[in-house]
Design a protein around this motif. Sequence first.
Motif, PDB file in Angstrom:
ATOM      1  N   VAL A  80      12.946  -3.320  -9.697  1.00 38.16           N
ATOM      2  CA  VAL A  80      12.589  -4.732  -9.687  1.00 38.16           C
ATOM      3  C   VAL A  80      12.648  -5.299  -8.276  1.00 38.16           C
ATOM      4  O   VAL A  80      11.767  -6.057  -7.848  1.00 38.16           O
ATOM      5  N   GLY A  81      13.661  -4.935  -7.515  1.00 45.77           N
ATOM      6  CA  GLY A  81      13.806  -5.448  -6.148  1.00 45.77           C
ATOM      7  C   GLY A  81      12.637  -5.069  -5.265  1.00 45.77           C
ATOM      8  O   GLY A  81      12.135  -5.883  -4.488  1.00 45.77           O
ATOM      9  N   ALA A  82      12.190  -3.827  -5.377  1.00 45.72           N
ATOM     10  CA  ALA A  82      11.049  -3.374  -4.572  1.00 45.72           C
ATOM     11  C   ALA A  82       9.753  -4.008  -5.052  1.00 45.72           C
ATOM     12  O   ALA A  82       8.825  -4.196  -4.261  1.00 45.72           O
ATOM     13  N   THR A  83       9.680  -4.355  -6.318  1.00 39.52           N
ATOM     14  CA  THR A  83       8.462  -4.943  -6.853  1.00 39.52           C
ATOM     15  C   THR A  83       8.292  -6.394  -6.412  1.00 39.52           C
ATOM     16  O   THR A  83       7.196  -6.800  -6.039  1.00 39.52           O
ATOM     17  N   ILE A  84       9.362  -7.167  -6.425  1.00 36.14           N
ATOM     18  CA  ILE A  84       9.220  -8.591  -6.088  1.00 36.14           C
ATOM     19  C   ILE A  84       9.391  -8.857  -4.597  1.00 36.14           C
ATOM     20  O   ILE A  84       8.984  -9.903  -4.111  1.00 36.14           O
ATOM     21  N   GLY A  85       9.979  -7.928  -3.863  1.00 40.32           N
ATOM     22  CA  GLY A  85      10.183  -8.124  -2.430  1.00 40.32           C
ATOM     23  C   GLY A  85       8.945  -7.763  -1.627  1.00 40.32           C
ATOM     24  O   GLY A  85       7.953  -7.258  -2.152  1.00 40.32           O
ATOM     25  N   LYS A  88       7.565  -3.196   3.415  1.00 41.59           N
ATOM     26  CA  LYS A  88       7.730  -2.989   4.846  1.00 41.59           C
ATOM     27  C   LYS A  88       6.471  -2.340   5.387  1.00 41.59           C
ATOM     28  O   LYS A  88       5.935  -1.419   4.786  1.00 41.59           O
ATOM     29  N   ARG A  89       6.032  -2.817   6.541  1.00 46.00           N
ATOM     30  CA  ARG A  89       4.839  -2.265   7.156  1.00 46.00           C
ATOM     31  C   ARG A  89       5.192  -0.949   7.828  1.00 46.00           C
ATOM     32  O   ARG A  89       6.201  -0.835   8.514  1.00 46.00           O
TER      33      ARG A  89
END
Length: 156
Positions: A80-85, A88-89
């Motif tokens: 969930v954290g990676a989905t809504i955050g 990183k380029r």
Amino acid sequence: MPSQKKRPVTLTAADREVLVRVTTTGVRPASMIRRAGVLLALDTSVGVVDPKEVIAARLGVSGETIRLVAKRFAETGGDVGATIGRKKRDLPPVPSPVTGEVEARLIAMACSQPPQGYTRWSLRLLEKHVALVGDIPNLDHSTIGRVLKKRNCVLI
């Protein structure tokens, strides 16, 4: 384009709690709150999910946003954290013309004797001489100054 298999968004109770907290409390970026709302609306663990058009109208987002959030949820393995955050380029949009070799050549030029008629190197004089050298890319005097400053080279 090959057809992609639709994977339902299934959240755990802890994930739902985190997403509800993101959407209702604190100060967060609007894009994060929007994506959290989309995930909550797509969650199949609490019952039947509304059609994409209904969710889009209710949340004020496009159908494409809903598709991309669901796709990112599947790609991150349900994180969930990676989905809504923010993602990183990987690389900067334009690669720097100053490589290690260019930097070394530039420093060597700045440490050498200035041309005849000059008592010292200036950034603009270095810029002119860099333009004359064929295997060093043309650099602006401000770029040359940043490279020399980074390496504590002082033009005296």
